[in-house]
Scaffold this active site. Sequence first.
Site, short mmCIF file in Angstrom:
data_model
loop_
_atom_site.label_atom_id
_atom_site.label_comp_id
_atom_site.label_asym_id
_atom_site.label_seq_id
_atom_site.Cartn_x
_atom_site.Cartn_y
_atom_site.Cartn_z
N ASP A 1 59.92 36.85 45.78
CA ASP A 1 60.67 37.33 46.46
C ASP A 1 60.75 36.98 47.71
OD1 ASP A 1 60.99 40.18 47.55
OD2 ASP A 1 58.75 40.79 47.85
N ASP B 1 56.15 42.24 45.38
CA ASP B 1 55.30 43.15 45.56
C ASP B 1 55.88 44.90 45.83
OD1 ASP B 1 57.00 43.46 47.55
OD2 ASP B 1 55.38 43.68 49.89
N ASP C 1 61.05 45.13 42.80
CA ASP C 1 60.65 43.61 42.44
C ASP C 1 60.35 43.51 41.23
OD1 ASP C 1 61.18 42.36 44.92
OD2 ASP C 1 59.22 42.64 45.47
#
Length: 292
Positions: free
Chosen positions: A38, A237, A241
């Site tokens: 991410d 995080d 996600d």
Amino acid sequence: ATPTAITVGVGKAAREGVLFKSAAALEATAGVDTVVFDKTGTLTEGKPAVTDLEPAAPFTPEGLLALAASADRPSQHPLAEAIVRAAREKGLALDQPEGFDSVPGHGVAARVEGRRVLIGNRRLMDREGVKVGGLEERASRLAAEGKTAVYVAVDGQPAGVVAVADVVRESARRAVQALHRMGIRTAMLTGDNRRTAEAVARRLGMDTVIAEVLPEDKATRVRELQAQGRKVAMVGDGVNDAPALAEAEVGVAVGAGTDVAVEAAGVVLVKNDPADVARGIVLARKVRGKIK
Ligand code: ADP
Ligand code: MG
């Protein structure tokens, strides 16, 4: 298979700040050939700051920022927090917005002093029928510098662009290099726009960019890589996600992440250092070597 090797491996990893939640997580990690990261908060510091204010006439830079910050005040998005902080630092008076509405992966809409303010990406402007006109070129230029350019519209008219940038983590660059040396492919997965994502990925030397992904589609993108035969570790995080972390062979939560992400992951990087992904894979491979 020796359970002892696994126990020892899990213990050693834990002391180095890589928490494998289970033996299965450790074994899956050993087989990974692709690591998907991410962007915001993982590859970057996650502390974005406003860098540019590009108002459209008749707005001033401060006027643009005050409207954007007032509208974005109730939002918990890191971009919104950066915009509100910038306005406070300039000592601008902020209004309490009414009818605040957040559209995940797009931005927000709210009424400020009786005017309808929109702040978000191109997709939000298109959806709301705002013609961004000359602002598009400015937004593209900012994006090419790796900045996230968000549009602001007032009562259906474009009011300007606010650019926000986040520092790329030095440890992220090391993580990517280490993974490549191990023959592992790297990809970035982000809701941010393609140009911005590509500029950041280029700085980090990453193989693939998957950009402009809606929060609910992140898991699908991971599944697509798996359908191509990739063994995927997903590193993230945020709340957004979590489904992608759960979908991957191994979900890796960076330590300072949200509880939801930590919950969905099989591995937690306690030191909040993306370079620990590579360390975790090395360790898992060693343990597997001992098992067979
Ligand atoms: P990310 O992968 O960075 O978590 P998101 O899906 O949260 O991406 O957001 C995608 C895009 O939507 C952002 O890059 C931004 O352009 C826009 N956006 C989302 N929320 C906001 C907000 N509160 N204020 C301004 N823009 C926003
Ligand atoms: Mg995010």
